[in-house]
Structure formats: structure tokens, C-alpha cells
Design a protein around this motif. Structure first.
Motif, PDB file in Angstrom:
ATOM      1  N   HIS A  75      -9.673  -1.951 -15.587  1.00 29.41           N
ATOM      2  CA  HIS A  75      -8.849  -1.212 -16.190  1.00 29.41           C
ATOM      3  C   HIS A  75      -8.695   0.225 -15.841  1.00 29.41           C
ATOM      4  N   LYS A  76      -9.672   0.518 -14.839  1.00 30.57           N
ATOM      5  CA  LYS A  76      -9.690   1.975 -14.080  1.00 30.57           C
ATOM      6  C   LYS A  76      -9.426   1.705 -12.752  1.00 30.57           C
ATOM      7  N   THR A  77     -10.242   1.076 -11.977  1.00 32.62           N
ATOM      8  CA  THR A  77     -10.346   1.167 -10.321  1.00 32.62           C
ATOM      9  C   THR A  77      -9.154   0.028 -10.030  1.00 32.62           C
ATOM     10  N   PHE A  78      -9.091  -1.097 -10.921  1.00 33.25           N
ATOM     11  CA  PHE A  78      -8.493  -2.401 -10.501  1.00 33.25           C
ATOM     12  C   PHE A  78      -7.108  -2.515 -11.333  1.00 33.25           C
ATOM     13  N   ALA A  79      -6.457  -1.278 -11.406  1.00 29.19           N
ATOM     14  CA  ALA A  79      -5.068  -1.229 -11.843  1.00 29.19           C
ATOM     15  C   ALA A  79      -4.498  -1.949 -13.280  1.00 29.19           C
ATOM     16  N   ILE A  80      -5.557  -2.397 -14.096  1.00 29.66           N
ATOM     17  CA  ILE A  80      -5.105  -2.911 -15.331  1.00 29.66           C
ATOM     18  C   ILE A  80      -4.847  -1.487 -15.985  1.00 29.66           C
ATOM     19  N   PRO A  81      -3.385  -1.432 -16.721  1.00 25.92           N
ATOM     20  CA  PRO A  81      -2.944  -0.326 -17.557  1.00 25.92           C
ATOM     21  C   PRO A  81      -4.056  -0.292 -18.565  1.00 25.92           C
ATOM     22  N   HIS A  82      -4.311   1.148 -18.997  1.00 25.74           N
ATOM     23  CA  HIS A  82      -5.038   1.577 -20.274  1.00 25.74           C
ATOM     24  C   HIS A  82      -4.446   1.057 -21.500  1.00 25.74           C
ATOM     25  N   GLY A  83      -3.401   0.863 -21.509  1.00 26.35           N
ATOM     26  CA  GLY A  83      -2.895   0.330 -22.811  1.00 26.35           C
ATOM     27  C   GLY A  83      -2.797   1.212 -24.107  1.00 26.35           C
ATOM     28  N   GLY A  84      -3.058   2.448 -23.941  1.00 25.23           N
ATOM     29  CA  GLY A  84      -3.403   3.304 -25.062  1.00 25.23           C
ATOM     30  C   GLY A  84      -4.919   3.152 -25.567  1.00 25.23           C
ATOM     31  N   GLY A  85      -5.754   2.546 -24.994  1.00 27.01           N
ATOM     32  CA  GLY A  85      -7.057   2.129 -25.457  1.00 27.01           C
ATOM     33  C   GLY A  85      -7.472   1.014 -25.118  1.00 27.01           C
ATOM     34  N   GLY A  86      -6.901   0.209 -24.363  1.00 27.50           N
ATOM     35  CA  GLY A  86      -7.364  -1.330 -24.032  1.00 27.50           C
ATOM     36  C   GLY A  86      -6.070  -2.039 -24.168  1.00 27.50           C
ATOM     37  N   PRO A  87      -6.126  -3.144 -23.449  1.00 21.48           N
ATOM     38  CA  PRO A  87      -7.131  -4.046 -22.969  1.00 21.48           C
ATOM     39  C   PRO A  87      -8.051  -3.348 -21.751  1.00 21.48           C
ATOM     40  N   GLY A  88      -9.268  -3.859 -21.636  1.00 17.94           N
ATOM     41  CA  GLY A  88     -10.171  -3.627 -20.807  1.00 17.94           C
ATOM     42  C   GLY A  88     -10.683  -4.768 -20.164  1.00 17.94           C
ATOM     43  N   VAL A  89     -10.994  -4.685 -18.949  1.00 18.15           N
ATOM     44  CA  VAL A  89     -11.935  -6.118 -18.522  1.00 18.15           C
ATOM     45  C   VAL A  89     -13.039  -5.422 -17.643  1.00 18.15           C
ATOM     46  N   GLY A  90     -14.281  -5.771 -18.075  1.00 17.21           N
ATOM     47  CA  GLY A  90     -15.563  -5.020 -17.550  1.00 17.21           C
ATOM     48  C   GLY A  90     -16.434  -6.008 -16.791  1.00 17.21           C
ATOM     49  N   ALA A 101       0.855  -1.181   0.059  1.00 19.98           N
ATOM     50  CA  ALA A 101       0.126   0.008   0.058  1.00 19.98           C
ATOM     51  C   ALA A 101       0.879   1.349  -0.066  1.00 19.98           C
ATOM     52  N   SER A 102       1.831   1.054   0.661  1.00 21.31           N
ATOM     53  CA  SER A 102       2.611   2.437   0.829  1.00 21.31           C
ATOM     54  C   SER A 102       3.504   2.629  -0.535  1.00 21.31           C
ATOM     55  N   ARG A 103       3.543   1.584  -1.566  1.00 17.84           N
ATOM     56  CA  ARG A 103       4.215   2.045  -2.658  1.00 17.84           C
ATOM     57  C   ARG A 103       3.305   2.329  -3.686  1.00 17.84           C
ATOM     58  N   HIS A 104       1.993   1.673  -3.450  1.00 20.65           N
ATOM     59  CA  HIS A 104       0.807   1.947  -4.593  1.00 20.65           C
ATOM     60  C   HIS A 104       0.228   3.468  -4.229  1.00 20.65           C
ATOM     61  N   ILE A 105       0.290   3.741  -3.082  1.00 21.77           N
ATOM     62  CA  ILE A 105      -0.420   5.124  -2.579  1.00 21.77           C
ATOM     63  C   ILE A 105       0.829   6.084  -2.585  1.00 21.77           C
ATOM     64  N   GLY A 106       0.627   7.385  -3.638  1.00 18.53           N
ATOM     65  CA  GLY A 106       1.777   8.328  -3.408  1.00 18.53           C
ATOM     66  C   GLY A 106       1.838   9.213  -2.254  1.00 18.53           C
ATOM     67  N   MET A 141      -6.493   6.935 -14.000  1.00 15.61           N
ATOM     68  CA  MET A 141      -5.384   6.684 -14.366  1.00 15.61           C
ATOM     69  C   MET A 141      -4.336   6.217 -13.259  1.00 15.61           C
ATOM     70  N   LYS A 142      -4.307   5.138 -12.583  1.00 13.28           N
ATOM     71  CA  LYS A 142      -3.470   5.229 -11.415  1.00 13.28           C
ATOM     72  C   LYS A 142      -2.283   4.273 -11.529  1.00 13.28           C
ATOM     73  N   LEU A 143      -1.579   3.962 -10.586  1.00 14.94           N
ATOM     74  CA  LEU A 143      -0.453   3.110 -10.677  1.00 14.94           C
ATOM     75  C   LEU A 143      -0.721   1.788 -11.360  1.00 14.94           C
ATOM     76  N   ASN A 144      -0.098   1.291 -12.423  1.00 19.91           N
ATOM     77  CA  ASN A 144      -0.170  -0.117 -12.684  1.00 19.91           C
ATOM     78  C   ASN A 144       1.305  -0.602 -12.161  1.00 19.91           C
ATOM     79  N   ALA A 145       1.213  -1.604 -11.098  1.00 19.31           N
ATOM     80  CA  ALA A 145       2.352  -1.646 -10.446  1.00 19.31           C
ATOM     81  C   ALA A 145       3.121  -2.775 -11.252  1.00 19.31           C
TER      82      ALA A 145
END
Ligand SMILES: *Cc1c(COP(=O)(O)O)cnc(C)c1O
Length: 949
Positions: free
Chosen positions: A699-714, A7-12, A506-510
Motif C-alpha cells: 500500500h505504499k510502493t506497489f500502488a494499493i491505495p491507502h484508503g484513509g488508513g487501510g487496507p494494507g498488504v505487508g 509507465a507514461s501514465r503512471h509517471i507524472g 502516496m503514488k498513483l492508484n491507477a
């Protein structure tokens, strides 16, 4: 500092920053802020029941152990999925590179030229190989692309066909089973009648508006469709073909025999199987349909200086923006995978692709020869890579499985075998051995590959493809590595600065979340293997479903939808099935607030619902009086309300429970758009507010990166009454007891990407997740206070707080001649990506900082915004030659020998001290959207031609 707490790495934000931030926003502590933000009656009373958090190291050990429960077989199952080889240079420099995977959809073209070029390459490959005129920049999977073809052709029926209600769509029985299932899902609500049959017996009845063929067929048989297409044309029946992209390097392109649409997947262009995805599908069609094509198209245009530049073309026709007039809801697509597939083509070039296709074909032919020598009958008279063997399946299966090999067991007497790029002579030998052993015969040694072709000359491709420079330049690793880097340097991604896109989170994608995606024990699993071979996946997916149930307060989850919008559609379809199961199938009214995301009404229409728009009041809340009027008026037929919570205005509406109760009282179900879940996790949830179903954008709340417009998981999460209807799959059992037909091709959608969200939840645990939400809210309110006096925040909650995002009103700056776009472009000079522009209110920006940003970055952003406000005040409405209107400023502008702007070069390019330290240069000046739309060019070749002109 506890270095083993993720958490201390994910949260800035650091503990020691809290006091300053809380003082700035004038609260005592975080609890008070949350109390003033989220209405008390919807606050969770108990902490989420989640596992204790793992450290990053612990997670990697755990996920390694779990991967060992996956049995990596040699899978020759085919059905649209093939093992392939990801060139290491692409894996390392794109898939594993945050410069590529953390970028956003290229709405800000001036700082996205790299991925725009990569996508133009993708479109060019698809256009060339299919022989069509125009291709989009990816769709979610082959089956949804086929469904998009069915609906687009429905939409473009002739006037006569519309008048005569021509509703029939022919589907060849050679079409992949998962595609047929999806076509069923998508056709029913629209009243399209599917007729599945043998294309050789099709009677070309004028009751049909379109047809879908598979090329080659699902068990590998190759058909010459030229006659079919010309006969169909005579009757004005439009034809779509689902084609194997690799085979097109050798086979006549469908465009050459006159089809209207070609769809398929580019998975086998270097994208791991990943137990179903993510992979990029393609959609290619004729230029005549450019305004109807689903998804995004990249096109060529020019910038202010007349230099060539790229951007997303025809934006106003982007399907979901048409709202309830849309025929598709596609928003997030599969950009990162399209970039990779396009780069695979760049690396191999036309000669390399042809070599691979020939090798695959020769491998299949060699295998056929040897199996025939064993006395077996191979049924495909013409084929590319797939054989159909007549044999007692029960004889072969145990021998194959004992040796770690999967075939497609079509029926008791037929086995299909699909070979691929990764199939070696040794593998061919192994297959021959398996058959020999099973049949009690002596095996035959495989000495080399056959070179003769196993399909008729009428199908042999003669037209060239990929003649452009880009596909004939980068064939050594050094060259490709540098080309990828050259493009990457043009793009601003999260590895450079905050991307505060409201609603997009657009949060961290660790890195730790991403690492397992590269491992073959996760990557190399075919989606249709027997589930006992994918035990690691099954455990991971089940745990993720369980955790998402807990987080949303719901009873069941389906991970199948491949984007948020697909989740909306899936959720509405479960609501539809629920009403039908209670003999209330007439309920078809979907109420949607005016402020909703464009995908909401688009999804509702696709689900066969009629959209009724309800107003929002001047405070940005749903207008209760108007809503009640509409609910009462439509009580009989009310199917659902779609509501975003907290609202797209960035506010927790306090009347939400009243609203959901009202809907229930009138027999409707409540759909919650979960795009704003980052403001809820651990503090409240959709079940508590009274919703029945929601989608989550992993791909928003749960850290999957946006990849420039996908992939997404919904995924969709649903209340108990909707669980039985969760979507199924025709090949692998999944979903509810009364499952609706497929929403995506693969049973668990993009399983590989689910690893990221799984890691995110397992490493944060209850406290980390909740704290992330609190800090996201803190950061938003901190920005709100810092910008106070410079910008007006449009909407706030009852106690004056923003949720996790806020809207700044930029309309008053018109008196200085400044538009919201000018602010967005000027931010580039300050090294920032613009926030969301003009959604949900035109002329505004919506800022969402997320919990991952640190205080210094928030301050830099605020400093930039405040400095820009000063520039706005200095601007004169009647003089457009100012630093905002001319932005963004490129390196070539400020180093040019001539400089005739009324401000200094320094002010243009280095407006604040921090910029000089870490300058990001936009690679082109402001792009001209209208010019490109008037002169639509969506493939590579003309770039040079254009530059010459
Ligand atoms: C992002 C978003 C969607 C659509 O999600 P996709 O994954 O892009 O399809 C829907 N609603 C809202 C409010 C969003 O922000």
C-alpha cells in the motif's frame, strides 16, 4: 507519445521536463543522479527478470481471462466469512471512488472530516450492536482482533495477577480454527499459556486471567454465556467474545452480559469476500480500557471557534507510538472497509439491519425444517444462521460440488451450512435438492420462509440500537449518494492534489489496477474454498510472489500479513523460529536504530524480543561505533537488527553492507523495514544490502491505495534459510515446510487487494519499475533544490543527494513563534496536505513526492512552501495573531461579516494565484486535540448533544 505504455501514465514527469529538472539539480543525466545517490557497491548489476509490460487494455483482458479460472460457487462455509450484498450506491461512490480510496490516515483532521465522520458512524454501529462503551476504527481481521483482546487483557491484569504470574488464557473450542492458530502465534512469545477446552466444563481456576468465547460457536451453536461471564467475574477472569455482527441485531449484546471485550469482523456488512480480504474487524471494550485499546479511535472535539469537529483521539496512546512499551503494533488498519461497512449500516438503518438478520435467520430455520423432513438430524439446538447436519459427508460432497455448492465438511459425519443475506429461496431449494439427490429421496418443495425463531427467548435482544439521526436518515439512494458526496467533499485526497507524506509513498492508484476489484469473479470467493476453485487467484498470487522475490532478491514470499507492521511481526517470528530450529532459541536481542518507525520496536516486543536501541550520528546515519559496541555486548543473544533502508532520514547509508555483515558475524539476522522500497526497486534490493528478510508495504510502493488508513498488504520476502518458516493456515495449506502458525486469518491475507500490486508490476515491467524509482529520486531532489535557501534539509547522502524523500528542519522557526504544525495547517490554505510531521525527527516535515506527480504540481507545492517561508519571516514571536497561527482558514471565516485579522481575506484564503482556480476549503478551523481527550466521546449520538451544550 505511446498511448499504450502504462509507465507514461503512471509517471507524472514528461520526457521534455527532464532537462529543466536535471539542470535545476545540476546533473548531466539521470544516471549521474542515481550514481550520486545510491552507493555503487549495492547497485544491481543486471536488470530484474520480469515479464514484458502489458498495456492497460491488455492487462484488463488478461485479468478478465484469469478471473474465468476462478469458479464462483455458492459457498455456505461460514467460519467468519459470508457472501453478502454490497449496495451498488456504496460500491460506486466509495469503493470505486478515488475521493475515498486515495485518502490518507486522517492525521490532518481539518481536511479529513468526511472520513472521520464515516468512521465515527462505524464506531457507533459497533458500540451499539455489541453493547459496549467504546470501539476503535477497525482492526485487520477477526483473528488478529481476538489476539489483540488476549494481549490487552493480559496487559490490564490486576496487580495481584501480575505478582502471581497469572498467565493462563482460556479459549473455547468453539472459537474459529484460524483464530486459535493466531492466538498460538501471539501467545507464545509473551509467555501466555493457552488452554483450549469446553467452556461448559471450565473450572474458573484463578490461574486464568482471561477467556475467549465465540458467539455463536464455530458450527453455529448458540450458547447463553451469562453464567460463564458472571462466574468468571467473581474470579477476576476477564472475558472477550468474538461475535457475529449481523446476529447481534437479534441476539442479546455481549455487553449486556458483562463481557470486557467484543471482537469480530464487519465483512458481512457489504464487503466482498475477496478470497480472504480486505475486511474491517472491530474491537469494542469498556471505557476503562481506553488507554489500552489497540488501533485508532475517532473522537469528538471542537475547533478554534468552538464548533464540533472530529479527529483521532488519544494520539499519544496510539499503540505503536509507545515503541517498546507498546502491547500492539497496529498502525495501518482497514479504514476504507470500515467506511463501507459503516455506510451499509447508514443505508439500511436499524430496521433494515434487523430485517436482514431476521431474513437470514428465517432462511436457516426454513432450511433446517426441510432437511429434517428429509430425515436428517440437525444438531444445533439454538442457532442464528448456521446448521450442523449429521450425514455421511462423502455422500453429499460430490453432489454439492457438481452443482457449484460448497458446505463446511466438519468431519466424516458432519456438515455445517451457513446461510447469508444473499441466500434466496431458490438457493434453499437447491440445497434441499442436493441432500435429496444424495440420499436417493424425493425432494421437498420450499414454498416460503418460516417465521418462528430458533433460539431461546433468553438470547433475544430487547435493547434498541442505532437510534442516532445518521442511521435513520439516508435510506433512499439519492439521499445516501448525497450524504457520501457531502462527506467526500470535506476530504482532501489524491484526486485533488499531491500528498507528499514522507515514508508513506502516496503514488498513483491507477483506475485500471482498481477495476478488477469490482468484479464478482474476484470478489465472491470464500477464503476456504478448495484451491482448485480459485485457480485464477492461485496463479495471480504465485506470480506476485515470484515477482516480489525477484524485486527483493529473496527466495520466498508470504502475502499473509495485512499491514506493514504485521509484516514486521511475521518476519521477526520467522527469525525466531529459525534460531529455535538451530537450538539457538535463547537469541532474543533485537537492535533497532533510534530513528526507526514506532512499529519496529512494538513488533519486536510482540515477538518476545528485547529491544536495544542504537544511536544515529549527527549525519543521521547509524552510529557504527555504538552499533558495534552493542552487537559485541549482546553477541551471545543477538537475534536481529531491524533497519530501514534507505533510512528514515531519506539517505542510502554507504556503510550498510558493513552493518549487515557485522550482524551476521555475531549470529544475528537482518530485518529490513521495506517502507522505503520506492527508492530501491530495480536499482538495488534488500538481498544485495545483506538483509535476510523484509516486509513490503504494497500500500505504499506497489500502488494499493491507502484508503484513509487501510487496507494494507505487508508481505514478507525472505532469504532461503527462512523460507521453511513462512506462516501457515490451519484450514488451507500454505507457507513453508515448518510453517509458523498463522499471522492473519486468511491463508493469503487480503488477496483481493493483491490484484492491484499484481497489475502495477505487470503493467510497468522491469523498465517501468526502475524508471519509476529513478523519477521518484529525481522529483525529491528537484524539490530539495527548489526549496534550497528557504528550508534546511537535515540529512543527505555523501554526495549531497536525497533519496526519494527528505526532511526539512522547521525548528529554527520557533524564533518567529512558528511551530511545524502551523506550517502543516497553513499548507491547507494553499490546497495541500502536509508532508509527514515530526517523524522521524520532532519539529520537522518529511517530503516524499513520488514519481506520479507532474512538474507543475511539484512547482505549485514548492511555490507554496516558499511563500510560507516568507510568511514565517514576517511573523513575530510575541504576536500570535498571524496568518500561520490562524490557519487553516475556512469559508465561513473569510465570508463572515466581521474580519478582524491583521491581513486580508485574500491572503488568508487565496495566497497564490493557482489557489483561486481550484480552491479546497478546510471544513473546520484548527481542532483542539487536548479538549477532546479530556472529554472523550467516540460515538455519534453526542454530536448533537454537544452542539446544544
Ligand atoms: C508505514 C511504515 C510502517 C508500518 O506500516 P503499516 O502498514 O502502517 O503497518 C513501518 N515502518 C515504516 C518506516 C513505515 O513508513
Amino acid at each position: 507519445m505511446k498511448t499504450d505504455v502504462f509507465a507514461s501514465r503512471h509517471i507524472g514527469i514528461r520526457e521534455e521536463d527532464h532537462r529543466h529538472m536535471l539542470e535545476t539539480i545540476e546533473v548531466e543525466n539521470l544516471e549521474q543522479l542515481i550514481y550520486e545517490t545510491i552507493p555503487e557497491e549495492i547497485r544491481l548489476k543486471k536488470p530484474l527478470r520480469l515479464d514484458a509490460p502489458m498495456s492497460e487494455h491488455g492487462f484488463l483482458e488478461h485479468i478478465q481471462e484469469l478471473s474465468e479460472k476462478n469458479k464462483v460457487f455458492k459457498s455456505y462455509i461460514g467460519l467468519g466469512y459470508h457472501e453478502c450484498i454490497t449496495p451498488s450506491v456504496i460500491k460506486r461512490n466509495i469503493l470505486e471512488n478515488p475521493g475515498w480510496y486515495t485518502a490518507y490516515t486522517p492525521y490532518q483532521a481539518e481536511i479529513a472530516q468526511g472520513r472521520l465522520e464515516a468512521l465515527l458512524n462505524f464506531q457507533t454501529v459497533v458500540t451499539d450492536l455489541t453493547g459496549m462503551e467504546l470501539a476503535n476504527a477497525s482492526l485487520l481481521d477477526e483473528s488478529t482482533a481476538a489476539a489483540e483482546a488476549m494481549t490487552m487483557l493480559f496487559d490490564v491484569r490486576s496487580r495481584d495477577q501480575k505478582k502471581n504470574e497469572v498467565l493462563k488464557f482460556f479459549v473455547s473450542e468453539e472459537v474459529l480454527p484460524q483464530t486459535v492458530s493466531l492466538l498460538k502465534t501471539r501467545s507464545t512469545p509473551l509467555g501466555i499459556e493457552l488452554v483450549i477446552g469446553d467452556h461448559t466444563e471450565f473450572d474458573f481456576d484463578t490461574d486464568f486471567y482471561g477467556a475467549l468465547l465465540q458467539y455463536p460457536g464455530k458450527q453455529g451453536q448458540l450458547f447463553d454465556y451469562a453464567d460463564f461471564v458472571s462466574k468468571a467475574k467473581e474470579r477476576d477472569i476477564k472475558v472477550a467474545v468474538a461475535a457475529d455482527i449481523l446476529s447481534l441485531a437479534l441476539l442479546t449484546a455481549p455487553g449486556e452480559f458483562g463481557v470486557d471485550v467484543v471482537v469480530g469482523t464487519t465483512q458481512r456488512f457489504g464487503i466482498p469476500l475477496g478470497y480472504g480480504g480486505p475486511h474491517a474487524a472491530f474491537f469494542a471494550t469498556k471505557e476503562a480500557y481506553k488507554r489500552n485499546i489497540p488501533g485508532r479511535i475517532i473522537g469528538v472535539t471542537r475547533d478554534t471557534d468552538g464548533n464540533p469537529a472530529l479527529r483521532m483521539a488519544l494520539q499519544t496512546r496510539e499503540q505503536h507510538i509507545k515503541r517498546d512499551k507498546a502491547t500492539s503494533n497496529i498502525c495501518t488498519a482497514q479504514v476504507l472497509l470500515a467506511v463501507m461497512a459503516g455506510m451499509y449500516a447508514v443505508y439500511h438503518g436499524p430496521k433494515g439491519l434487523k430485517y436482514i438478520a431476521e431474513k437470514v435467520h428465517a432462511t436457516a430455520h426454513t432450511l433446517a425444517d426441510h432437511l429434517e423432513k428429509l430425515g436428517l438430524y440437525q444438531g444445533n439446538t439454538s442457532y442464528f444462521d448456521t446448521l450442523s447436519i449429521k450425514v455421511d459427508t462423502q455422500l453429499i460432497k460430490p453432489v454439492a460440488e457438481a452443482r457449484g455448492v460448497n458446505f463446511l465438511y466438519v468431519d466424516e459425519a458432519t456438515i455445517a451450512i451457513s446461510v447469508n443475506e444473499a441466500t434466496s429461496l431458490k438457493d434453499v431449494q437447491q440445497i434441499v435438492d442436493i441432500f435429496a439427490i444424495a440420499l436417493g429421496k424425493e425432494t421437498i418443495e420450499v414454498k416460503g420462509l418460516t417465521t418462528v425463531s430458533a433460539f431461546s427467548t433468553s438470547l433475544r435482544r430487547t435493547s434498541p440500537y442505532m437510534q442516532n439521526k445518521v442511521f435513520n436518515s439516508y435510506h433512499s439512494e439519492t439521499e445516501l449518494m448525497r450524504y457520501i458526496k457531502k462527506l467526500e467533499r470535506k476530504d482532501l485526497a489524491l484526486n485533488h492534489s499531491m500528498i507528499s507524506l514522507g515514508s508513506c509513498t502516496m503514488k498513483l492508484n491507477a483506475a485500471t489496477e482498481m477495476l478488477p476489484l469490482s468484479w464478482s469473479r474476484w470478489g465472491n470467493i470464500h477464503p476456504f474454498v478448495p484451491v482448485d476453485q480459485a485457480e485464477g487467484y492461485q496463479i495471480m498470487l504465485r506470480e506476485l510472489e515470484k515477482d516480489l522475490n525477484e524485486i527483493t532478491g529473496f527466495a520466498g514470499t508470504s502475502l499473509q500479513p495485512n499491514s506493514g507492521a504485521q509484516g514486521e511481526y511475521a518476519g521477526l517470528m520467522t527469525i525466531r523460529a529459525y534460531h529455535e530450529s538451530r537450538n539457538e532459541g535463547h537469541r532474543n536481542i533485537c537492535i533497532i536504530p533510534a530513528s526507526a518507525h514506532g512499529t519496529n520496536p512494538a513488533s519486536a516486543v510482540m515477538a518476545g524480543m528485547q529491544v536495544v536501541v542504537t544511536k544515529t550520528d549527527e549525519k543521521g546515519n547509524i552510529d557504527l561505533v555504538d552499533l558495534e559496541e552493542k552487537v559485541v555486548a549482546h553477541s551471545e543473544n543477538l537475534a536481529a537488527l531491524m533497519v530501514t533502508y534507505p533510512s528514515t532520514h531519506g539517505v542510502f547509508e554507504s556503510s550498510i553492507k558493513k552493518i549487515t555483515q557485522l550482524i551476521h558475524d555475531h549470529g544475528g539476522q537482518v530485518y529490513m523495514d521495506g517502507a522505503n522500497m520506492n527508492a530501491q526497486v530495480g536499482l538495488t534490493n534488500p538481498a544485495t544490502i545483506g538483509a535476510d528478510v523484509c516486509h513490503l508495504n504494497l500500500h505504499k510502493t506497489f500502488a494499493i491505495p491507502h484508503g484513509g488508513g487501510g487496507p494494507g498488504v505487508g508481505p514478507i520476502c525472505v532469504a532461503p534459510q527462512l523460507v521453511p518458516f513462512l506462516p501457515g493456515n490451519p484450514i488451507v495449506k500454505t507457507g513453508g515446510e515448518k510453517a509458523i502458525t498463522a499471522i492473519s486469518a486468511a491463508p493469503w491475507g487480503s488477496s483481493l487487494a493483491c490484484l492491484i500490486s499484481y497489475g502495477y508490476i505487470k503493467m510497468l515491467g522491469e523498465e517501468g519499475l526502475r524508471h519509476s524509482t529513478e523519477i521518484a529520486i529525481l522529483n525529491a531532489n528537484y524539490i530539495k533544490h527548489r526549496l534550497h535557501g528557504s528550508y534546511e534539509v537535515l540529512y543527505t547522502g555523501e554526495k549531497g543527494r536525497a533519496a526519494h524523500e527528505m526532511i526539512l528542519d522547521c525548528r529554527p522557526f520557533k524564533q518567529h513563534g512558528i511551530e511545524v504544525t502551523d506550517i502543516a495547517k497553513r499548507l491547507m490554505d494553499y490546497g495541500f496536505h502536509a508532508p509527514t510531521v515530526s517523524f522521524p525527527v520532532a519539529g520537522t516535515v518529511m517530503i516524499e513526492p513520488t514519481e506520479s506527480e507532474n512538474l507543475a504540481e511539484l512547482d505549485r507545492f514548492c511555490d507554496a512552501m516558499i511563500a510560507i517561508r516568507g510568511e514565517i519571516d514576517a511573523a513575530e514571536a510575541d504576536d500570535a495573531n498571524n496568518v500561520l497561527k490562524n490557519s487553516p482558514h475556512t469559508l465561513s471565516m473569510v465570508t463572515s461579516d466581521s474580519w478582524d485579522f491583521p491581513y486580508s481575506r485574500e491572503k488568508a484564503a487565496f495566497p497564490l494565484p493557482y489557489v483561486a482556480e481550484n480552491k479546497f476549503w478546510p471544513s473546520v478551523r484548527r481542532v483542539d486535540d487536548a479538549y477532546g481527550d479530556r472529554n472523550l466521546i467516540c460515538t455519534c449520538a453526542p454530536i448533537e448533544a454537544y452542539a446544544e451544550a
